[in-house]
Enzyme design. Sequence first.
Site, PDB file in Angstrom:
ATOM      1  N   ASP A  95       0.795  -1.241   0.000  1.00 53.71           N
ATOM      2  CA  ASP A  95       0.000   0.000   0.000  1.00 53.71           C
ATOM      3  C   ASP A  95       0.825   1.288   0.000  1.00 53.71           C
ATOM      4  O   ASP A  95       0.388   2.308   0.541  1.00 53.71           O
ATOM      5  CB  ASP A  95      -0.951   0.027   1.209  1.00 53.71           C
ATOM      6  N   GLY A 107      -2.520  -2.911   7.596  1.00 55.15           N
ATOM      7  CA  GLY A 107      -2.106  -3.861   6.576  1.00 55.15           C
ATOM      8  C   GLY A 107      -0.910  -4.705   6.962  1.00 55.15           C
ATOM      9  O   GLY A 107      -0.874  -5.919   6.694  1.00 55.15           O
ATOM     10  N   ALA A 123       1.434   0.313   9.667  1.00 59.01           N
ATOM     11  CA  ALA A 123       1.943  -0.763  10.522  1.00 59.01           C
ATOM     12  C   ALA A 123       0.832  -1.491  11.254  1.00 59.01           C
ATOM     13  O   ALA A 123       0.813  -2.730  11.309  1.00 59.01           O
ATOM     14  CB  ALA A 123       2.959  -0.201  11.518  1.00 59.01           C
ATOM     15  N   HIS A 124      -0.137  -0.751  11.817  1.00 57.91           N
ATOM     16  CA  HIS A 124      -1.146  -1.392  12.674  1.00 57.91           C
ATOM     17  C   HIS A 124      -2.331  -1.941  11.894  1.00 57.91           C
ATOM     18  O   HIS A 124      -3.215  -2.554  12.485  1.00 57.91           O
ATOM     19  CB  HIS A 124      -1.635  -0.406  13.742  1.00 57.91           C
TER      20      HIS A 124
END
Length: 209
Positions: A27, A147, A144-145
């Site tokens: 992404d 995908g 980070a939290h």
Amino acid sequence: MPDRAAVPASGPSWTIDPARAALLVHDVQNYFVRAFPPDCSPVVELIDNISALRELAGTLGMPVVFSAEPAAQHPGPHGQTNDVHGPGTGPGPDGDAAVVAPLTPRVGEHLMVNVRHNAFLRSHLGRLLRSEGRDQLILCGVRAHLGILLTAADAFMHDIQPFVVADAVADLCAEDHSMALRWIARTGVVCTTDQLIRHLLHGRAARSG
């Protein structure tokens, strides 16, 4: 971006092997990267570190995979995610859905459409890894939290060893970034770009020796 001292200890003791690993860039699209302040941390480190990993992956013959949301998603494929995060990328004239220019996919690299935060879900990522004989996955990108965390968890559940690069993933706040790394470290390896590059080169040397 976390430095080496801020990287949590990993539960697994896996060692990265360039003959078993693939690189996933998740992404890193204009729409998502624009949410960060331009030309400063964490975007500068994010792009620089992903670029370094991508170059080494190509040199070592590792598959490089980009996962990206498609433009102008309709409620059908995007499902309940619309209710939480909105419709996502659009077809706008500035190329919302495009991978950021410094990381534009090259010939021989894979560009894979994902319609969920988890890059495995409703995609051919798992099939691609199996066809390439890869059971280790290096993850970098945003966020980070979301995908990264969800993809790493699914990799583990499918017996694919996740390696998440702490300073090659980004999030909108340090708290979410840190939380994601702590959770990932329970069932995956969390490391820095420098550490991973050193281990990949060591793995190549060990095989050639």
